[in-house]
Design a protein around this motif. Sequence first.
Motif, mmCIF file in Angstrom:
data_model
loop_
_atom_site.group_PDB
_atom_site.id
_atom_site.type_symbol
_atom_site.label_atom_id
_atom_site.label_comp_id
_atom_site.label_asym_id
_atom_site.label_seq_id
_atom_site.Cartn_x
_atom_site.Cartn_y
_atom_site.Cartn_z
ATOM 1 N N ALA A 184 0.836 -1.195 0.000
ATOM 2 C CA ALA A 184 0.000 0.000 0.000
ATOM 3 C C ALA A 184 0.872 1.246 0.000
ATOM 4 O O ALA A 184 2.052 1.197 0.327
ATOM 5 C CB ALA A 184 -0.916 -0.006 1.211
ATOM 6 N N GLY A 185 0.273 2.356 -0.381
ATOM 7 C CA GLY A 185 0.971 3.624 -0.344
ATOM 8 C C GLY A 185 1.913 3.843 -1.502
ATOM 9 O O GLY A 185 2.741 4.756 -1.478
ATOM 10 N N ARG A 186 1.853 3.012 -2.508
ATOM 11 C CA ARG A 186 2.740 3.170 -3.651
ATOM 12 C C ARG A 186 1.951 3.641 -4.858
ATOM 13 O O ARG A 186 0.731 3.496 -4.916
ATOM 14 C CB ARG A 186 3.398 1.822 -4.008
ATOM 15 C CG ARG A 186 4.001 1.094 -2.851
ATOM 16 C CD ARG A 186 5.100 1.897 -2.186
ATOM 17 N NE ARG A 186 6.279 1.983 -3.014
ATOM 18 C CZ ARG A 186 7.354 1.201 -2.883
ATOM 19 N NH1 ARG A 186 7.381 0.284 -1.946
ATOM 20 N NH2 ARG A 186 8.391 1.358 -3.670
ATOM 21 N N VAL A 187 2.691 4.184 -5.826
ATOM 22 C CA VAL A 187 2.089 4.475 -7.119
ATOM 23 C C VAL A 187 2.620 3.414 -8.082
ATOM 24 O O VAL A 187 3.802 3.389 -8.404
ATOM 25 C CB VAL A 187 2.458 5.883 -7.610
ATOM 26 C CG1 VAL A 187 1.855 6.124 -8.986
ATOM 27 C CG2 VAL A 187 1.957 6.918 -6.620
ATOM 28 N N VAL A 188 1.727 2.526 -8.456
ATOM 29 C CA VAL A 188 2.138 1.350 -9.198
ATOM 30 C C VAL A 188 1.757 1.498 -10.657
ATOM 31 O O VAL A 188 0.597 1.778 -10.971
ATOM 32 C CB VAL A 188 1.458 0.089 -8.630
ATOM 33 C CG1 VAL A 188 1.971 -1.148 -9.330
ATOM 34 C CG2 VAL A 188 1.656 0.009 -7.138
ATOM 35 N N ALA A 189 2.740 1.322 -11.523
ATOM 36 C CA ALA A 189 2.442 1.330 -12.951
ATOM 37 C C ALA A 189 2.325 -0.105 -13.428
ATOM 38 O O ALA A 189 3.151 -0.955 -13.092
ATOM 39 C CB ALA A 189 3.539 2.046 -13.719
ATOM 40 N N LEU A 190 1.281 -0.338 -14.207
ATOM 41 C CA LEU A 190 1.061 -1.653 -14.798
ATOM 42 C C LEU A 190 1.293 -1.496 -16.286
ATOM 43 O O LEU A 190 0.589 -0.757 -16.956
ATOM 44 C CB LEU A 190 -0.372 -2.112 -14.499
ATOM 45 C CG LEU A 190 -0.821 -3.465 -15.021
ATOM 46 C CD1 LEU A 190 0.010 -4.571 -14.409
ATOM 47 C CD2 LEU A 190 -2.286 -3.679 -14.692
ATOM 48 N N VAL A 191 2.319 -2.179 -16.778
ATOM 49 C CA VAL A 191 2.753 -1.962 -18.149
ATOM 50 C C VAL A 191 2.705 -3.279 -18.897
ATOM 51 O O VAL A 191 2.909 -4.339 -18.311
ATOM 52 C CB VAL A 191 4.197 -1.397 -18.154
ATOM 53 C CG1 VAL A 191 4.658 -1.121 -19.564
ATOM 54 C CG2 VAL A 191 4.270 -0.144 -17.322
ATOM 55 N N GLY A 192 2.442 -3.182 -20.174
ATOM 56 C CA GLY A 192 2.464 -4.387 -20.999
ATOM 57 C C GLY A 192 1.857 -4.087 -22.344
ATOM 58 O O GLY A 192 1.120 -3.119 -22.490
ATOM 59 N N PRO A 193 2.168 -4.920 -23.324
ATOM 60 C CA PRO A 193 1.601 -4.679 -24.654
ATOM 61 C C PRO A 193 0.090 -4.901 -24.647
ATOM 62 O O PRO A 193 -0.467 -5.421 -23.683
ATOM 63 C CB PRO A 193 2.309 -5.723 -25.538
ATOM 64 C CG PRO A 193 2.783 -6.775 -24.600
ATOM 65 C CD PRO A 193 3.031 -6.100 -23.287
ATOM 66 N N ASN A 194 -0.542 -4.504 -25.745
ATOM 67 C CA ASN A 194 -1.979 -4.746 -25.867
ATOM 68 C C ASN A 194 -2.272 -6.228 -25.719
ATOM 69 O O ASN A 194 -1.551 -7.062 -26.241
ATOM 70 C CB ASN A 194 -2.481 -4.288 -27.233
ATOM 71 C CG ASN A 194 -2.588 -2.781 -27.294
ATOM 72 O OD1 ASN A 194 -2.885 -2.151 -26.294
ATOM 73 N ND2 ASN A 194 -2.321 -2.221 -28.447
ATOM 74 N N GLY A 195 -3.331 -6.534 -25.001
ATOM 75 C CA GLY A 195 -3.718 -7.933 -24.859
ATOM 76 C C GLY A 195 -2.915 -8.673 -23.813
ATOM 77 O O GLY A 195 -3.005 -9.890 -23.714
ATOM 78 N N ALA A 196 -2.135 -7.937 -23.028
ATOM 79 C CA ALA A 196 -1.307 -8.615 -22.029
ATOM 80 C C ALA A 196 -2.105 -8.985 -20.794
ATOM 81 O O ALA A 196 -1.643 -9.750 -19.955
ATOM 82 C CB ALA A 196 -0.135 -7.715 -21.632
#
Lengths: 335, 299
Positions: free
Chosen positions: B28-40
Amino acid sequence: MSAATVQPRAAWWPPELRGLPWVTWRQHRVALAGIVALLGGLGVLLLVNGLAMHSDYTKLGLNSCGNVIGPACQEPFTVFHRRYGTWVSYLPRIMEFIPALIGVFLGAPLVARELESGTFRFAWTQGRSRVQWIVTKLALLATLVTILALAFSFLFSWWYQPWLAIAGRMQPGDAYEVTGLVFTARTLFGFMLGALLGTLIRRTVPAMAATAAAWLAVVWPSVIYLRPLIEKPITARAGPKSDIPTSWQVDTWFENAAGHRLSQSQVFNLFTPSSNGAEPIDFGARLAKLHYTDWVSYQPASRFWHFQTIEASTYVVVALLLAVGTVLWLRRRAV
Amino acid sequence: MNAIETRNLGKRYGRTWALRDCSLAIPAGRVVALVGPNGAGKTTLLHMAVGLTAPSTGTISVLDGTLPGSNDALSRVGFVAQDTPLYPQLTVADTLRLVRNLSSRWDEDNARARLAALDIDLRHRVGKLSGGQHAQVALAVALARHPELLVLDEPAARLDPLARHDFMAALMAAVAEDGISVLFSSHVISELEKVCDYLVVLARGKVQVVGDVEELLDTHQMWTGPSATADAVTTTTPVVSARPGDRQTSLLVRTNAVPPPGWRTEDTHLEELVLSYLRAPDASALPGPTANSAAAVAS
């Protein structure tokens, strides 16, 4: 939570809606207004026409000449029928489709529009679960359309009153479909049918088309095939029996002396003029001479409420099942 | 406390797995980026986190064991969906009223203050707003619910650079103010370094990289050296991806070690790191069974 924006003290009327009821009202008020406008417009028509019709009925003396379809009333009845016969034969046949319209315009878009436009991702993530959302919407809107349909059905019954003794309200496809409880129950059914189809089809316009088609595909065959099963028709000798004109005549036929039905060609011969062609047929005498008897099977007007109750309660049960189906589908379904 | 925890989470549509075997523990307390190509599987994961989609396999919980989609979770988790869906025929004021009536927590002043700061007229219909304003209304509405976890699905993908900058600025300001946990998916990797401090990379329905951004950067280096010895380096050091040249080869390696003679090292940056992993979907950097920090270093 906070109340820094100074709000004027709420008046006692209109009561302020909160929560999901407000959401339901705000999102469907246009469709509801359309339904109210449609029913209201037709209602005004019924009211204006009905007041004139009821007053003409009295003025022509149809309430005091004895049997309305008897010989004493024939002359005023002809006038009355000329004035109002068209209304009474067309209005019910148009109005019986109103329940389908409510299903198409209020039921079908209910969930389909949210799924189609993607707004369900907004609506179902704000704090109320989608089960609460759909249950509230279905319950409130169903209540509203039930009240509207019932009121309209009552008004129609009032309008139709002069014709009860003339044509009755048992005949399928006519006043039967707009009076009593069947009209309201079918409205509820149409609404829930639209809601479920919209949920399954997920596109507004196809769901609306499917709702109209499915409503017809259920209602039409049920009138033709299921309604006759509610009670066995009464079989009786044809003739001036008092309850036949206001009944639903299921069948008429002729029998020979042995009690067998006449074939089509025999019936055809029966109606063929005598050889010289000039003298009029005394039909009764001809039947008597051949020892033929004419028969009718019919559902008398006295069965109206029995039929209406059974049919309406079936529609209500089906509507409830459709509602449960919609809720369960939305709850379970991965969107 | 974990903002999101998943265990063997999977989602299957028909025969295809949108996401499978996803085990995550995002603090908790984080800024999380979720990255991945389309359809991932990004949208699938986010939808499961906010309760719009039910898992086919495994479990997911948010905010320390709360079931997504439950009323408790719905009131504590904010969601801004892809393309920020709102009702176009409603005015901004009615949109606020709608959310007030749908939510158990609602800070009307907060929402109005945000919109006033952006010069958004409450009387306008949402459908008539510009793309940037539309997204800002969606964000303002989500933030005024004071969520403990805010989930955003490519919130700025369709915005022009200026509107995107403003949007991310508004988001970051809110994070700094309220200290909420944020999980957002994004295509725009060039801006990640400025906004996120935790990274999840998804590829082909599987988790490829998870970890604190600083730790990931600390444990990855860019090595450049003669192509002739590149093979030898590859056998001794975990290489994420290689950019071979005639004479010089660049390797993104996952190690803190000193490069072999003839090779020089550079710090890598987040964009390069993410791109390298995306180019090599078979490489992965996952936390070990115990602590997150040990993860990237080990193996």
